[in-house]
Design an enzyme around this catalytic site. Structure first.
Site, PDB file in Angstrom:
ATOM      1  N   SER A 100       0.800  -1.338   0.216  1.00 30.17           N
ATOM      2  CA  SER A 100       0.046   0.102   0.004  1.00 30.17           C
ATOM      3  C   SER A 100       0.874   1.327   0.010  1.00 30.17           C
ATOM      4  O   SER A 100       0.391   2.436  -0.094  1.00 30.17           O
ATOM      5  CB  SER A 100      -0.954  -0.088   1.169  1.00 30.17           C
ATOM      6  OG  SER A 100      -1.792  -1.131   1.161  1.00 30.17           O
ATOM      7  N   ARG A 131      -3.108  -8.028  25.017  1.00 26.68           N
ATOM      8  CA  ARG A 131      -4.209  -7.825  25.915  1.00 26.68           C
ATOM      9  C   ARG A 131      -4.216  -8.216  27.375  1.00 26.68           C
ATOM     10  O   ARG A 131      -4.457  -7.812  28.270  1.00 26.68           O
ATOM     11  CB  ARG A 131      -5.511  -8.199  25.319  1.00 26.68           C
ATOM     12  CG  ARG A 131      -6.042  -7.198  24.127  1.00 26.68           C
ATOM     13  CD  ARG A 131      -7.213  -7.552  23.726  1.00 26.68           C
ATOM     14  NE  ARG A 131      -7.788  -6.985  22.527  1.00 26.68           N
ATOM     15  CZ  ARG A 131      -8.406  -7.806  21.345  1.00 26.68           C
ATOM     16  NH1 ARG A 131      -8.768  -8.879  21.380  1.00 26.68           N
ATOM     17  NH2 ARG A 131      -8.505  -6.825  20.243  1.00 26.68           N
ATOM     18  N   CYS A 156     -13.820  -6.255  20.302  1.00 29.37           N
ATOM     19  CA  CYS A 156     -15.113  -5.658  20.007  1.00 29.37           C
ATOM     20  C   CYS A 156     -16.385  -6.182  20.905  1.00 29.37           C
ATOM     21  O   CYS A 156     -17.145  -5.354  21.543  1.00 29.37           O
ATOM     22  CB  CYS A 156     -15.432  -5.614  18.412  1.00 29.37           C
ATOM     23  SG  CYS A 156     -15.185  -7.368  17.870  1.00 29.37           S
ATOM     24  N   GLN A 194     -22.662 -11.499  15.961  1.00 30.56           N
ATOM     25  CA  GLN A 194     -21.836 -10.657  15.444  1.00 30.56           C
ATOM     26  C   GLN A 194     -21.720 -10.719  13.849  1.00 30.56           C
ATOM     27  O   GLN A 194     -21.877 -11.650  13.166  1.00 30.56           O
ATOM     28  CB  GLN A 194     -20.257 -11.439  16.000  1.00 30.56           C
ATOM     29  CG  GLN A 194     -20.258 -11.160  17.649  1.00 30.56           C
ATOM     30  CD  GLN A 194     -19.043 -11.697  17.988  1.00 30.56           C
ATOM     31  OE1 GLN A 194     -18.778 -12.458  18.814  1.00 30.56           O
ATOM     32  NE2 GLN A 194     -17.865 -11.062  17.780  1.00 30.56           N
ATOM     33  N   SER A 251     -17.943  -7.897   9.817  1.00 35.23           N
ATOM     34  CA  SER A 251     -16.955  -6.861   9.542  1.00 35.23           C
ATOM     35  C   SER A 251     -16.077  -6.885  10.626  1.00 35.23           C
ATOM     36  O   SER A 251     -14.915  -6.486  10.541  1.00 35.23           O
ATOM     37  CB  SER A 251     -17.646  -5.285   9.526  1.00 35.23           C
ATOM     38  OG  SER A 251     -18.385  -5.110  10.867  1.00 35.23           O
ATOM     39  N   ARG A 280     -21.391 -15.999  14.200  1.00 33.70           N
ATOM     40  CA  ARG A 280     -21.075 -15.108  13.523  1.00 33.70           C
ATOM     41  C   ARG A 280     -22.510 -15.157  12.488  1.00 33.70           C
ATOM     42  O   ARG A 280     -23.103 -16.136  12.246  1.00 33.70           O
ATOM     43  CB  ARG A 280     -20.045 -15.230  12.278  1.00 33.70           C
ATOM     44  CG  ARG A 280     -19.614 -14.167  11.359  1.00 33.70           C
ATOM     45  CD  ARG A 280     -19.091 -13.162  11.719  1.00 33.70           C
ATOM     46  NE  ARG A 280     -17.594 -13.430  12.229  1.00 33.70           N
ATOM     47  CZ  ARG A 280     -16.705 -12.553  12.994  1.00 33.70           C
ATOM     48  NH1 ARG A 280     -17.238 -11.359  13.113  1.00 33.70           N
ATOM     49  NH2 ARG A 280     -15.698 -12.636  13.328  1.00 33.70           N
ATOM     50  N   HIS A 297     -22.401  -5.536  16.333  1.00 34.00           N
ATOM     51  CA  HIS A 297     -22.571  -6.908  17.262  1.00 34.00           C
ATOM     52  C   HIS A 297     -23.820  -6.604  18.190  1.00 34.00           C
ATOM     53  O   HIS A 297     -23.952  -5.741  18.741  1.00 34.00           O
ATOM     54  CB  HIS A 297     -21.269  -7.150  18.117  1.00 34.00           C
ATOM     55  CG  HIS A 297     -20.058  -7.648  17.110  1.00 34.00           C
ATOM     56  ND1 HIS A 297     -20.071  -7.869  15.856  1.00 34.00           N
ATOM     57  CD2 HIS A 297     -18.864  -7.743  17.627  1.00 34.00           C
ATOM     58  CE1 HIS A 297     -18.979  -8.057  15.471  1.00 34.00           C
ATOM     59  NE2 HIS A 297     -18.149  -7.914  16.454  1.00 34.00           N
TER      60      HIS A 297
END
Lengths: 349, 349
Positions: free
Chosen positions: A44, A103, A132, A159, A162, A245, A252
């Site tokens: 990119s 995390r 998320c 969920q 995306s 999903r 979500h």
């Protein structure tokens, strides 16, 4: 990090679904930026991103790209964070990492500003942005915990694709058209790109997000369990999750059961606590069919809570329906909120 | 009902999504039929339905249409059942009713043959077929109850639009195309046709199935609560449900949490009980990404169970993922199974 009036900010993964939104959010909140430096993979380099009605050229995400950077927002996948986050820290930046790489590290605060903003103070260079599906749950439940205590969470998620990035969004579009037209359905991304088997997500529901752990839970489910305990500083909280999903693009939704300390609390009391919480909107008016949905929450920064009910048998049990835009509050917006809190804490220090 | 070698069978609502499947199932299982009499509203009189490579003409669903009928399978909505079921019974038929009209009546057995086939014996003319989302849950949990006891159920559903009939299927198709093409999305059916507000179901999730009750639960959620207690003969069982409509055509999926009596039971033991149960298929092989989905269960008669896990904190708690075709096992197939059990019991008497 030194307190300044304007900061040099790098966005790693600037071409991704979350990276794009981070840049949009930084502009929208008028984050005090001196230089915005969008970084991405070699592919990119030379492309541009829009920022404040101008074009900014993308540079390669490499160690030297962090020279002079104050704040680096990472959302290019766990392996990029593992490779480059420390390089950024070594060059003086504070990293806000949107991947699962750090995390659960003891030295890394895991922050949802509405819940544990103060934890930012303890950072040693890296601050992690939670998963998320965790973010919207803990922010919705924090006012409940604060007022009435919290002992147990059982959550089933709904969920959007995306959460798996732009490839998953395209796959849902292609598969949906193919099924409506009776054409061959190609499966390459869902449920997990790197796994051997792929299943259609169009007009379907997949009870697998991320890979399976030894305990039969998925990694996504264990993120919800472990991150919730860490963010809320409740190591003994009982949490269980089932993550699914579904064929929609953004947001979500979560069906959440909680047990609180107090058996005497009524639905209006619980609704009242939620209503007054920052970043959370109570949308619970069943007489007028008022409740949030993935489409109604899309593009919004807030977390929406509806369908608040008392359990029919357990007096301290409640059921809720929580919806938020997973790319915004679930990722980009929460990262930018952490950056805002960071400079606010810095200027106080 | 007299024991015979062949029976006269009426199907009320023969042009509906479920009625069509009932006729298909009757043919498929070679139900001993002398005369098949498809009944529907005036509008459909004179049309034909296919049965055994012939055409059978639809007659009007009126009291006299039940003369000479032995078994009448109703699936034309609660108001038609309330109006005509007793008329059919008065003319000597046994009614198998697929609506919610009589399910909670004390005199009416509510039957899932895998769970409580014996209750058929107590019928006084009407036997009720439970709600689709209830049937698959109780059949999947019956082997668990039988072997290990059952104290508590918390369920979050993932329900297809076919539960709302053929109009809802068409609405999902139209809305999906409109959204992909960026055209105006028309909302007329979902979540509940008779309610004032309608929301898009395409690329969305609606936490409302049926109307709201005074206790803030929907009627669909209370069906799951009350019907489960009645079918399992467990009036004190703790049950709570959150029912959600989703953008797929067939099958309902359910994320179920249960608490059993015995704290020492392992995942393989629970899987073993489910595996041996009639009408239930264990599809739970996470090493090979083996789990059921709405698309994989579509068109099948069985109930599929996967994602069996022990709760992380509560030793007698388990989580499961249960999927079945709501129009087949959830409606048409269960009704035909009741009819089969009825003639079997009759011939034994």
């Amino acid at each position: 990090m030194e307190a300044k009036s304007r900061y040099n900010v790098a966005v790693v993964g600037a071409t991704g679904a979350v990276g794009e939104k981070i840049i949009e959010m930084l502009e929208q909140v008028e984050f005090p930026i001196d230089e915005l430096r969008p970084l991405a993979s070699k592919r990119s380099v030379g492309k541009t991103v829009e920022y404040k009605s101008g074009e900014v050229t993308i540079q390669e995400a490499a160690p030297e790209a962090f020279e002079g950077i104050d704040i680096a927002l990472f959302s290019a996948g766990g392996s990029v964070s593992k490779q480059l986050a420390q390089e950024a820290v070594d060059r003086g930046a504070v990293v806000i990492d949107n991947t699962s790489a750090f995390r659960m590290h003891e030295d890394v605060p895991l922050v949802v500003p509405e819940v544990n903003k103060e934890d930012i103070k303890d950072h040693k260079g890296i601050i992690a942005n939670p998963n998320c599906s965790t973010i919207q749950m803990v922010a919705a439940l924090e006012p409940v915990r604060e007022k009435y205590g919290l002992n147990r969470i059982i959550v089933s998620t709904y969920q959007s694709v995306s959460g798996s990035g732009n490839d998953a969004i395209e796959e849902l579009k292609h598969q949906t058209r193919a099924m409506l037209d009776g054409e061959t359905v190609h499966t390459e991304i869902m449920p997990v790109k790197s796994e051997p088997k792929h299943f259609p997500i169009a007009f379907n529901a997949l009870p697998q997000i991320d890979t399976f752990e030894d305990n039969h839970y998925t990694f996504e489910e264990m993120k919800m369990v472990n991150e919730t305990k860490k963010i809320m500083s409740l190591p003994d909280l009982n949490v269980a999750a089932t993550c699914v999903r579904l064929p929609f693009f953004y947001s979500h939704a979560e069906s959440i059961y909680v047990e609180i300390d107090d058996e005497s609390i009524s639905v209006p009391q619980l609704q009242g606590a939620i209503k007054d919480a920052p970043g959370v909107v109570l949308e619970d008016d069943i007489v007028n069919q008022g409740y949030p949905t993935p489409l109604s929450a899309e593009g919004k920064l807030d977390i929406f809570v509806g369908r608040v009910r008392k359990d029919l048998d357990v007096p301290n049990g409640f059921h809720l329906w929580v919806v938020a835009d997973n790319v915004l509050k679930g990722a980009a917006w929460n990262s930018v909120q952490i950056a805002q809190a960071l400079i606010e804490i810095n200027s106080e220090a």
